[in-house]
Each structure stands twice: as C-alpha cells, then as structure tokens.
Design an enzyme around this catalytic site. Sequence first.
Site, mmCIF file in Angstrom:
data_model
loop_
_atom_site.group_PDB
_atom_site.id
_atom_site.type_symbol
_atom_site.label_atom_id
_atom_site.label_comp_id
_atom_site.label_asym_id
_atom_site.label_seq_id
_atom_site.Cartn_x
_atom_site.Cartn_y
_atom_site.Cartn_z
ATOM 1 N N VAL A 502 0.715 -1.106 -0.003
ATOM 2 C CA VAL A 502 -0.049 -0.097 0.000
ATOM 3 C C VAL A 502 0.559 1.500 -0.306
ATOM 4 O O VAL A 502 1.980 1.175 -0.220
ATOM 5 C CB VAL A 502 -0.640 0.176 1.165
ATOM 6 C CG1 VAL A 502 -1.931 -1.217 1.009
ATOM 7 C CG2 VAL A 502 -0.459 0.425 2.708
ATOM 8 N N GLU A 503 0.229 2.194 -0.312
ATOM 9 C CA GLU A 503 0.628 3.925 -0.734
ATOM 10 C C GLU A 503 1.913 3.778 -1.270
ATOM 11 O O GLU A 503 3.158 4.068 -1.064
ATOM 12 C CB GLU A 503 1.215 4.604 1.224
ATOM 13 C CG GLU A 503 -0.307 4.437 2.141
ATOM 14 C CD GLU A 503 0.454 5.637 3.063
ATOM 15 O OE1 GLU A 503 1.245 6.278 2.980
ATOM 16 O OE2 GLU A 503 -0.474 5.774 3.649
#
Length: 837
Positions: A502-503
């Site tokens: 993620v991110e």
Amino acid sequence: MVLLFSLLAAFAAAWFLAYHRLPALVWILVFAILTGVFGYAGYWPVGLLKLSIGVLALAAIFAVPGPLRRLLVGRPMLAVFRRILPQVSQTEREALEAGTVWWDGELFSGNPDWNTLLAYPRPRLSAAEQAFIDGPLRELCEMLSDWEITHEMTDMPQQVWQFIKDNGFLGMIIPREYGGLGFSALAHSEVVMQLTTRSGTAAVSVMVPNSLGPAELLLHYGTREQKEHYLPRLAKGLEIPCFALTSPDAGSDAGGIPDFGIVCKGEWQGRQDVLGIRLTWEKRYITLGPIATLLGLAFRLYDPDHLLGTQEDIGITLALVPTDTPGVHIGRRHRAMTSTFMNGPNWGKDVFVPMECVIGGVAQAGEGWKMLMNCLAAGRAISLPANGTGISKLAALTTGAYGRVRQQFKLSIGRFEGVEEAMARIAGNLYVMDAARVMTAGAVDLGEKPSVVSAIVKYHLTERGRQVINDAMDVHGGKGICMGPGNYLASAYMQTPIAITVEGANILTRTMIIFGQGAIRGHPWVLKEIEATRETDRDKAVRMLDRAFFGHLAFTLSSVARVLWMGLTGGRLTAVPGAPELRHYYQQLTRLSSGFALTADVAMFLCGGTLKRRERLSARLGDVLSQLYLASAVLKRYEDDGRPEEDLPLVRWGLLDCLNRIEESFYSIFENLPWPVAAWLLRGLIFPMVMPYGREFAPPRDPLGHAVVRLMMTPGPTRRRLTRGVFVSADEHDAVRILESALEAAIAAEPVEAKLRDAQQAGRIARRYADQVAAEGLRSGVISEAEHGLLQRAAELRRKAIMVDDFPRDFGKTEFHRSTQPVTFEALARRGVGRGS
Ligand SMILES: Cc1cc2nc3c(=O)[nH]c(=O)nc-3n(C[C@H](O)[C@H](O)[C@H](O)COP(=O)(O)OP(=O)(O)OC[C@H]3O[C@@H](n4cnc5c(N)ncnc54)[C@H](O)[C@@H]3O)c2cc1C
C-alpha cells in the site's frame, strides 16, 4: 624541475578551489596571480604563459554571467536541454513539486553538513502524549485479542470500536480546536507502532483515518464550513472515513483513474437546479470502506457544458460523499491476508452530489493530484514506517527472549552461531529502522513534508521489516508456525506484504520514486534546469538556464575533486563533528555522499530523458541515497540518546551494514552502466584505493554480531531502548508476557544451573535428568531451597513459553456451530455484531 613543481602547484590550487566550490571569479583571480608569479619568476616558458593568459581571458568571458555568455552558451544549451531533459506530465510535475526537500538535499549536495543534522532538536513526546500512551493506549492494547479478532470474530468487538472512538484514536491528527487530539507526528507514530505490536487489525483501523484521507485533506484544503462540519465528527468517530483512489484498472498508476464526474445541475435533498457533479466510479481495496459513513473519492472532473468556466477537462478532483447518498454502493469485504480490518470495494453510477462536496469547493476542483501528493509527502513518513518498526520490535523482543529460553543440544539456541547470525540481523536492522522512524517523524514535526525521505522510509522500513520478521520466524521454528492465541509472530508475518503493497507498492517506490523524484527535487540544480526549459519567455529561459547550467558545471567539477581527494585519503582528512568514536563513519558517509552526487550527475547526463525508463539504474542510485539517509539517522540517534556506550555494537552494526549496502549498490551501478568507460572512471574515482583488492566496506563481522545478540538476549537499558514501545500485557497468561517472564526466570536460574554443572563435573551429583539433578543438588546441599525454587520456576515458564496451541481435529468448527457464537462475517453482519457505527 621548477616547471614541474609549478604545474603541480597550479593543479593543487585547481583541486583546492574545486573541492571548496569557490566561485569562478576566485578561480580567475588565483590563476591570474599564479600566472603572474610564475611568469615573473621565470618558471614558465613564454608559450605556456601565453596559453595561460588566453585560457584566463576565455574563462573570464564564461565566468561572468553576461549577454556574451548567454549568447555563446545559454542559447544553444537551451535547445539541447529542451531535447534531453525528461518530459514530465502534469501529474508527474505535481508529484515532483509536492512536499519539501530536507536532509535528502544535503546528501544530494555531496557535502552534507552534519552540524545541521545534529542541531535538529531531539524528537520528544509532550506530557499529554506520554499520558495518552501510558493510559488509553495501554488500556486499548489490553482489550485487544488478535487471535479472536482475526480468527473468531473477523472484526474488532463493538466495545473496542467504541473505546477507539471515545478516546480520540481516530482523530489523532485533528487539532484540539476541532475536538481532536492534535498529536505530533512522533506521538502518532508511537501509537500506530505500539498497536501494531498487539493487533494488526487495530493498528490499520486507527492508522487509516489518521493518514492520507478525509481528515488530512480537509485540514489542508477544506473550506471553513467543511472543516467545521466534518472535523469534530471525524475526531469523535461520529463519521467513519475512508479514502478511495484505487480502481481495478488503476493501482500503481493511480493518476490514470478511469472514474469520472460531470459538472451538471441536479436535485439535492429536495432542492432543484443545484450545481453539482454526476459521479461514476468503481473502487477496490478501500480500507474502512465497508463501514465508512464518509467516502473520500478521487475522480477526474469534466465540465462539457462549461458551467464552471472554459476548461472542459478539469483534472483529478477529490470529494467527500456521504455513503448514504442514493446510488452509493458499498460492496462486500476483501480479506487482506489474515488481518480483518475493514476493506472492500465500492462503486456508483451517475450519483449526483452538490459542488460543496468537493474538498475545498470549486476553487480546488482539478487540484486533487497535487493535494494528494502533498498530503502523501507527510503521511507516508509516519504510518507504514511505524507499522514496519512495530513488527520488528515485537520480533526483536520475542526472539531475544526465545533465543535464550529455548534450548537445544543443552544450550540456548541463541548461542549457536547460525542462529546468532539471524538474530544479529534482527537487532541491527531494528536499530536502523527505529532511528529512521523517529528522525523522520521529527522532521514532520518541524514542519517538513519530506516527499523523497517519506518514500525512503516507507520502502526501507517495510523491506527491512520483512527481513526481520523472516529471521524471527526462522529462529522460532515450529513455535512461529503453529497458529493460535499463543503465536505472537504469525499475524505480524502475514501482515508484512500489506505494508509492502500500500501507499505506493515497494518495487515502484524503489525504482521510480526515490531517485526519480530525489534527483529532481534533491539535486541543487536539476529542477532549476527543468524549470528553465519550461519557461516560455525565451530570454528569461536563457537567463535561468545560464545560471543553472554553470552552477551545475561547478558542482560536478567540485564533486570530481572531492571524490578523488576523499578516495585517495580514505576520507580520513575530512573534518567532521559528532562523537569521536564514530568519526570514521561520518567521514565515510561524507565521502560516499560525494561519490553519489557525482554518479547521479554522470547518470543523468548520459541517460538524459531516458533515465525514467532505466528503472534498475534509478533503483540502485536510490538505494545509495536511501542508505546514506538511514546511516545519518543512526548517527543522529546515537547523539540524541546521549551517546550510550553500551549501544555502540548496535550503532556500529547499523552503520557498517549501510556502508556495505552503499558499496554494493555502487558496484552494481558500475557493473551495469551501459557506458563502460564512464563506469570505469567512476569506479576509479570513488574507490581509487581498493580496485586491485576488491571491496572496501565489509558487512558487520561476526564478533560484532555476537555482541549485538548478547544485548538482545539480556534485559537491560539497551534492550529496553531497542524494544521500547512493544506492548507487553500485565496478564500472566499472555504469550509475550509469559516469554518475558521466562527470560527473567531463565537468567535468574543460570547461576544455579552453573553450580549444578560444576557439582556434576566434580562428581558430587550423578548425571541424570535436569529435575533429578536439581533434586539431588538440593538434597546434597549444593543449592539452597530458594535456588531450587528458581530452577523450578524457570523450567515451568520455559515449558509454557515453548508450547504451542492445539485444537480439536476439526479445529473446533463443530463446537463453534453448536455454540451461539457466530463464525462467519455474514453471520456477524446478520446479527449486527462488529459494525462499528
Ligand atoms: C490491504 C490493502 C489496503 C488498501 N487500502 C487502500 C485504500 O484505503 N484506498 C485506496 O485508494 N487504495 C488502497 N489500496 C490499494 C493500494 O494502494 C494498491 O494496491 C497499490 O497502489 C498497488 O496497486 P495494485 O495492487 O493494483 O498493484 P499493481 O499496480 O498491479 O502493481 C503490481 C506490481 O507492479 C509494480 N509496478 C507497477 N507499475 C510499475 C512501474 N512503472 N515500475 C515498477 N514497478 C511497477 C508494483 O510495484 C507492484 O509490485 C489498498 C490495497 C491493499 C492491498
């Protein structure tokens, strides 16, 4: 001979001037004086004097930034630069311009000012933040049972959700004036980190509303009405937010989202002809999505009827859509590994919302990408680094204890060299990670939004975390594998790929972002050159480029001089501040930072616009920059902790590891650079003394690893500092508590065991099983009653610590079905259990 010496003197002067980056006019002055002196003294023949005067005259033309130089150099250069510099799209430009340049800029300069680093204030928690950590956070951790949350309830219990909301966990970043906790980045990081050591589900559920999402976006860009309405509700958990960017067709390429909105007029809450947007979207992987009441939505906005202005494609826009708006579909759930934080898809077709839903109102329509990138620059520096460090702290605490408590071949497994190797990596990596986590949170608290640094810590703290948890699993053997409430590692192990993905998934972050963005943002001249090529006023563009180009030239010249000088002297003559015992490391990092500046320049010059596509090269350059950053954090941590001598093995391990990784990255750059001559020259300049003998920076050596592992297995100030923030329950049945108690008991029993061993060797006790030996030792007076008690307690706790959970043959399914307890999410949902709001 005199001629030779005078030429050497001129060369030394050039080297000195370049090394210290002195301005061109100083060069001309110095060489004018040298030419005069050597000519007057008769050291130089007339021909050489004439040549020198000619070169000086030419240099004077180029040194003075005037119309002649701009005509001769600036104009032709502008055409060349427009051709070779990377073309950047609007979204790339906004990403590049987001955030601030911090310590990464110093590392890019090739001459980092260590005094600046050491002068940054030590990041500290306020009294209120510490009280929150010692109070509500501890209480929450005590309430959490990760096994029940993940394997039995598939959600956090209702009372836990309520506790989280009531105590402001969802509003840590919201200022007090809006009812939030108004915490510093450091406090935010500590909370997420500690929660991670207890329950990944709880950590993510708290992390997301405090990271890139509605609250953060509203704080920076919301209108007054939006802030006043939403922030107090978000702070108290009356609204559950989520942020939906990712679509099935747009993951890493988030700028390419197909979701769209059309500006139009429609009906809203009984009012007709309301100016608004008709939205169509399909999102997935959205954390908190299944229980969200407020959907932060990213989409591309179009205005075909020109209701807002002349522009048709307005660009990426962010809106807050209440999830009870007609047409909003909140789908079922995704299951992220074994974690059970709420995550799922959502979609809508032709959903009408008024213009007031756009974050920041009409003024911010089309500014969504910039808003996201700016918020990401800070948020990415906190949540996932805290998560990776939390996992590693838990792994280090438990592996240190387990390595001493668990015995095989009549010895603690942590004393075997093979196990020691893995354990040293756990502690060493953790020291580096925690140093970088704290330093970076400190930078955010100083007002920085360090975009490149945030990518560095996101990538490296999750990657090192992956190494740490893998090693911890290996050391734990079957104990780490058999699942159950007594397994404190498996959940963290399975969570690790989530943080990696993620991110900004890690491969992309390493290959495109760290150096890709760093080279342009952190480099002292490249952004200025790019800006010059983008300037439409030709004269202004030439002036801008002229300045940037000659600045860049002087910078590169200086890098060559510095790199060679420091390479030849091994950096030993470079003046550095800081603790004398770490002088060598400051010097080597200064030297390698110069080497990095030069290599980055050469790579950019040779690749030009194609560097963007050469991801491996970009990744390796990014690795050098990253390790320079991590090593800087280690130096800073040692100073901030007051130079504790007992921590030195960890400090040295971390620094040697970074230096070794830097050297490895340099060599893989040299070995893969498509220009062999450039590679050969770079290698010769940066590592001039070692070419015949191989590598200069060896990985941490075995005795150092041994010292590190001793610290990890021995309760004391260093182990406390290293694992500070791991939640250890007061409950004596808790698995981590049992292990910690077992460690203390094992240590208390060690002298007694030694006494018994001595007695056995002296023939006072016949060799039998351990409990018989103890009993005989007691009978024969070798040990006292109290010492016998210590042995019994150690044995009892050791057994508890090494045991694993077992279940009925069908894993208890029959029992569950017979009981009233729901076992599936559907069943839970039917009964309305576990939904937070
Ligand atoms: C548990 C979980 C929670 C999430 N929460 C949210 C959320 O709340 N809101 C939200 O909007 N999104 C969320 N996401 C989405 C997340 O941000 C994306 O998964 C991520 O951006 C990667 O996209 P993808 O999974 O589609 O992978 P892909 O984009 O398909 O990438 C696959 C692989 O290719 C690599 N790759 C792709 N392009 C390149 C390139 N040019 N160069 C090098 N490598 C490349 C990636 O690094 C990755 O390794 C979540 C995802 C998960 C799994």
